[in-house]
Design a protein around this motif. Structure first.
Motif, PDB file in Angstrom:
ATOM      1  N   ALA A 392      10.266  26.854 -51.008  1.00 24.18           N
ATOM      2  CA  ALA A 392      10.449  26.386 -49.625  1.00 24.18           C
ATOM      3  C   ALA A 392      11.305  25.156 -49.553  1.00 24.18           C
ATOM      4  CB  ALA A 392       9.086  26.132 -48.982  1.00 24.18           C
ATOM      5  N   LYS A 393      11.808  24.642 -50.699  1.00 20.66           N
ATOM      6  CA  LYS A 393      12.608  23.438 -50.706  1.00 20.66           C
ATOM      7  C   LYS A 393      14.075  23.774 -50.477  1.00 20.66           C
ATOM      8  CE  LYS A 393       9.541  21.020 -53.936  1.00 20.66           C
ATOM      9  NZ  LYS A 393       9.439  20.332 -55.243  1.00 20.66           N
ATOM     10  N   VAL A 394      14.826  22.734 -50.063  1.00 17.10           N
ATOM     11  CA  VAL A 394      16.266  22.889 -49.861  1.00 17.10           C
ATOM     12  C   VAL A 394      16.931  23.206 -51.190  1.00 17.10           C
ATOM     13  CG1 VAL A 394      18.379  21.765 -49.106  1.00 17.10           C
ATOM     14  CG2 VAL A 394      16.232  21.365 -47.874  1.00 17.10           C
ATOM     15  N   GLY A 395      17.821  24.204 -51.238  1.00 17.74           N
ATOM     16  CA  GLY A 395      18.502  24.608 -52.458  1.00 17.74           C
ATOM     17  C   GLY A 395      17.800  25.721 -53.181  1.00 17.74           C
ATOM     18  N   GLU A 396      16.580  26.011 -52.771  1.00 20.27           N
ATOM     19  CA  GLU A 396      15.859  27.113 -53.388  1.00 20.27           C
ATOM     20  C   GLU A 396      16.024  28.379 -52.535  1.00 20.27           C
ATOM     21  OE1 GLU A 396      12.258  24.645 -55.597  1.00 20.27           O
ATOM     22  OE2 GLU A 396      11.867  25.718 -53.716  1.00 20.27           O
ATOM     23  N   ARG A 397      15.822  29.517 -53.205  1.00 22.19           N
ATOM     24  CA  ARG A 397      15.916  30.785 -52.501  1.00 22.19           C
ATOM     25  C   ARG A 397      14.685  30.974 -51.621  1.00 22.19           C
ATOM     26  NH1 ARG A 397      19.002  34.973 -53.628  1.00 22.19           N
ATOM     27  NH2 ARG A 397      19.395  34.206 -55.738  1.00 22.19           N
ATOM     28  N   ALA A 398      14.928  31.387 -50.378  1.00 25.75           N
ATOM     29  CA  ALA A 398      13.814  31.608 -49.453  1.00 25.75           C
ATOM     30  C   ALA A 398      12.986  32.774 -49.954  1.00 25.75           C
ATOM     31  CB  ALA A 398      14.342  31.895 -48.058  1.00 25.75           C
ATOM     32  N   PRO A 399      11.692  32.619 -49.844  1.00 27.72           N
ATOM     33  CA  PRO A 399      10.841  33.727 -50.283  1.00 27.72           C
ATOM     34  C   PRO A 399      10.997  34.943 -49.371  1.00 27.72           C
ATOM     35  CG  PRO A 399       9.541  32.034 -49.216  1.00 27.72           C
ATOM     36  CD  PRO A 399      10.922  31.466 -49.364  1.00 27.72           C
ATOM     37  N   ASP A 400      10.908  36.069 -49.982  1.00 30.93           N
ATOM     38  CA  ASP A 400      11.090  37.304 -49.220  1.00 30.93           C
ATOM     39  C   ASP A 400       9.855  37.579 -48.383  1.00 30.93           C
ATOM     40  OD1 ASP A 400      12.263  39.635 -48.306  1.00 30.93           O
ATOM     41  OD2 ASP A 400      11.474  40.845 -49.979  1.00 30.93           O
ATOM     42  N   PHE A 401      10.075  38.309 -47.261  1.00 33.20           N
ATOM     43  CA  PHE A 401       8.969  38.717 -46.407  1.00 33.20           C
ATOM     44  C   PHE A 401       9.363  40.003 -45.685  1.00 33.20           C
ATOM     45  CE2 PHE A 401      11.567  35.804 -43.897  1.00 33.20           C
ATOM     46  CZ  PHE A 401      11.846  36.569 -42.767  1.00 33.20           C
ATOM     47  N   THR A 402       8.364  40.709 -45.216  1.00 30.03           N
ATOM     48  CA  THR A 402       8.562  41.913 -44.416  1.00 30.03           C
ATOM     49  C   THR A 402       7.628  41.844 -43.227  1.00 30.03           C
ATOM     50  OG1 THR A 402       9.143  43.238 -46.351  1.00 30.03           O
ATOM     51  CG2 THR A 402       8.473  44.416 -44.379  1.00 30.03           C
ATOM     52  N   LEU A 403       8.183  41.862 -41.992  1.00 32.78           N
ATOM     53  CA  LEU A 403       7.401  41.730 -40.760  1.00 32.78           C
ATOM     54  C   LEU A 403       7.777  42.863 -39.794  1.00 32.78           C
ATOM     55  CD1 LEU A 403       7.742  37.866 -40.185  1.00 32.78           C
ATOM     56  CD2 LEU A 403       5.756  39.089 -41.087  1.00 32.78           C
ATOM     57  N   PRO A 404       6.783  43.322 -39.020  1.00 29.30           N
ATOM     58  CA  PRO A 404       7.108  44.355 -38.023  1.00 29.30           C
ATOM     59  C   PRO A 404       7.922  43.766 -36.877  1.00 29.30           C
ATOM     60  CG  PRO A 404       4.849  43.671 -37.784  1.00 29.30           C
ATOM     61  CD  PRO A 404       5.361  42.965 -39.022  1.00 29.30           C
ATOM     62  N   ILE A 405       8.751  44.628 -36.278  1.00 28.10           N
ATOM     63  CA  ILE A 405       9.567  44.189 -35.141  1.00 28.10           C
ATOM     64  C   ILE A 405       8.672  44.085 -33.906  1.00 28.10           C
ATOM     65  CG2 ILE A 405      11.518  44.812 -33.645  1.00 28.10           C
ATOM     66  CD1 ILE A 405      12.799  46.171 -36.024  1.00 28.10           C
ATOM     67  N   PHE A 406       8.823  42.975 -33.144  1.00 24.42           N
ATOM     68  CA  PHE A 406       7.955  42.674 -32.002  1.00 24.42           C
ATOM     69  C   PHE A 406       8.116  43.752 -30.931  1.00 24.42           C
ATOM     70  CE2 PHE A 406       7.243  40.302 -27.957  1.00 24.42           C
ATOM     71  CZ  PHE A 406       5.893  40.044 -28.130  1.00 24.42           C
ATOM     72  N   SER A 415      12.979  43.024 -43.411  1.00 23.52           N
ATOM     73  CA  SER A 415      12.775  42.322 -44.686  1.00 23.52           C
ATOM     74  C   SER A 415      13.899  41.327 -44.874  1.00 23.52           C
ATOM     75  CB  SER A 415      12.737  43.313 -45.851  1.00 23.52           C
ATOM     76  OG  SER A 415      11.645  44.197 -45.725  1.00 23.52           O
ATOM     77  N   LEU A 416      13.594  40.169 -45.334  1.00 25.99           N
ATOM     78  CA  LEU A 416      14.607  39.153 -45.557  1.00 25.99           C
ATOM     79  C   LEU A 416      15.572  39.570 -46.657  1.00 25.99           C
ATOM     80  CD1 LEU A 416      15.680  36.367 -44.856  1.00 25.99           C
ATOM     81  CD2 LEU A 416      14.081  35.401 -46.554  1.00 25.99           C
ATOM     82  N   ARG A 417      15.081  40.310 -47.648  1.00 22.76           N
ATOM     83  CA  ARG A 417      15.954  40.703 -48.765  1.00 22.76           C
ATOM     84  C   ARG A 417      17.084  41.646 -48.325  1.00 22.76           C
ATOM     85  NH1 ARG A 417      11.056  43.238 -49.684  1.00 22.76           N
ATOM     86  NH2 ARG A 417      11.052  45.531 -49.506  1.00 22.76           N
ATOM     87  N   SER A 418      16.913  42.302 -47.185  1.00 26.50           N
ATOM     88  CA  SER A 418      17.973  43.210 -46.712  1.00 26.50           C
ATOM     89  C   SER A 418      19.205  42.443 -46.251  1.00 26.50           C
ATOM     90  CB  SER A 418      17.446  44.092 -45.581  1.00 26.50           C
ATOM     91  OG  SER A 418      17.019  43.299 -44.489  1.00 26.50           O
TER      92      SER A 418
END
Length: 463
Positions: A392-406, A415-418
């Motif tokens: 979660a720090k600056v310069g680090e890769r954001a952690p991936d997540f998958t959330l349903p569309i509202f 998914s963030l990885r997409s």
């Protein structure tokens, strides 16, 4: 002339010595023409001299003229009724007179040519002349016969060429007007009604295929075998035509020399092979294809956005084209992305599965609607990034997540990885946040600008 003599001198035959009555052209005794007029006394004197000559020669009296064999003068070939020293016709010596059967002529001398030439030199000369004349006559006859044969052959060749030419002209319907009129029925016959089966061929199933910028193929069917023709032009007045080659029920004609991107009218005709129209289709139309542009697309604004496990390749073309990227660890670029056939001018292709901190080659390919291919040459290169730790720090890769569309009815998710390798703006909002409404309006205006490789993801917090 004495009292006992006839008023008209008797005529004696030169061949047999017989008397020829007045008014007759042929001797009644031998059937030959006569050529000598003698008085009766002259005839008696002639035979008396012959008898005396024969007696002096120890031959005895000459037999009666009816039984006398014929002698020929070796000089003039005249017939002698008895051996005499002087020929009464030519006045020359008849010492070597030759006996021949009655009624035979000079042709008998040809039986012994060598002997006769020795005994009768003058007769041999006459015979040679006769033979020479006969030979010349035979040569002339032969030449005349050859000329006749040559004339017959030439006439036959002319007739064959004329017939073949007529058949070909009739086949292709190009007979001159005078000849064509020979094969057109008289007006009286044309007015006579005839059954449709005899003079009508129904045209159907007209199709247009292989349409290009300069040609088109017309096919059709007829109810009975018929010769075919297509008339065509830029209006229903036509003006151009093309013939089918055979008398069939399935016909095909290729029209060539057409202008690109042009509308044409055409009609199909069935003919009887003599150029006479039997039936005609209704007017049809087609439009030729636009002329193909052979210029390939122009590649520009090429950009690579590398990541630690891939890259995004961006480029622009001057006309809509397909998208594909070849890549690999060496210049051979043996790997390739799937071809995107969607024709666009702004292209984006993602490469994945690459090793971090590694060098790669890539080559861009784009083809327009006419299959004109543009290929990047020489290939480009890029280096993937070093692996970045996740956090979660600056310069680090954001952690991936998958959330349903509202409020999605299809239960889709994000998914963030997409969006790896792209710029992603994450924002969080809730219904109780007054500032969030103003922020969402601003983000919506940014999204509407369709900025390339920029994605906005708004995460809704329920509590």
């Amino acid at each position: 002339m004495t009292e006992g003599q006839s008023q008209t001198a008797p005529r004696f035959c030169r061949q047999c010595g017989g008397v020829v009555p007045e008014g007759m052209a042929l001797c009644p005794r031998c059937g030959q023409k006569w050529f000598m007029d003698r008085t009766e006394q002259q005839g008696v004197d002639l035979w008396q001299k012959i008898i005396e000559k024969r007696a002096a020669a120890g031959i005895g009296e000459a037999p009666p003229p009816q039984n006398q064999s014929n002698l020929r003068c070796p000089n003039c070939m005249g017939i002698l009724k008895a051996p005499v020293d002087i020929c009464p016709f030519c006045g020359k010596s008849t010492t070597q007179a030759k006996i021949v059967p009655p009624g035979r002529g000079a042709d008998k001398f040809a039986e012994e040519p060598e002997k006769d030439q020795l005994k009768f030199p003058e007769a041999a000369r006459g015979l040679a002349s006769i033979k020479g004349a006969s030979k010349r006559v035979a040569q002339l006859k032969g030449k005349k016969r050859l000329r006749i044969i040559d004339g017959v052959i030439i006439a036959a060749v002319i007739i064959i060429v004329a017939v073949v030419g007529f058949i070909v002209a009739r086949h292709y319907g190009v007979l001159p007007a005078p000849l064509s009129s020979w094969f057109v029925q008289p007006a009286a016959e044309q007015q006579q009604p005839s059954t449709p089966a005899e003079n009508t061929s129904i045209i159907s199933d007209i199709k247009i295929s292989d349409l290009s910028s300069g040609s088109a193929v017309i096919t059709w069917s007829t109810s009975t075998p018929a010769w075919g023709r297509v008339i065509y032009g830029k209006s229903d007045s036509y003006g151009e035509s093309a013939n089918a080659g055979l008398q069939l029920t399935e016909q095909k004609v290729t029209l060539t020399g057409l202008e690109p991107d042009t509308a044409y009218h055409f009609a199909v005709l069935a003919t009887d092979g003599k150029g006479q129209e039997v039936s005609r289709s209704q007017d049809n139309q087609f439009t030729t294809s636009p002329e193909k542009n052979a210029t390939p697309p122009l590649l520009s604004q090429i950009k690579v956005i590398p990541t630690d496990a891939g890259a995004i390749i961006l480029w622009v073309t001057d006309k809509p084209s397909s998208s594909q990227v070849l890549y690999g660890s060496d210049v051979a670029v043996t790997n390739s992305t799937q071809l995107d056939t969607k024709l666009v001018t702004q292209h984006s292709v993602r490469l994945s599965g690459l090793e971090a901190n590694s060098s790669y080659f890539y080559r861009i390919k784009s083809a327009d609607a006419n299959d004109n291919m543009a290929t990047m040459d020489p290939p480009g290169t890029f280096i993937t990034l070093i692996t970045v730790p996740t956090g979660a720090k600056v310069g680090e890769r954001a952690p991936d997540f998958t959330l349903p569309i509202f409020q999605s009815q299809s239960q889709e998710s994000v998914s963030l990885r997409s969006y790896k390798g792209q710029k992603v703006l994450l924002t969080f909002w809730a219904v109780y946040c007054a500032d969030c409404d103003r922020e969402l309006s601003l983000l919506q205006s940014i999204k509407d600008k369709n900025i390339p490789n920029v994605k906005i993801i708004a995460i809704f917090l329920e509590s």
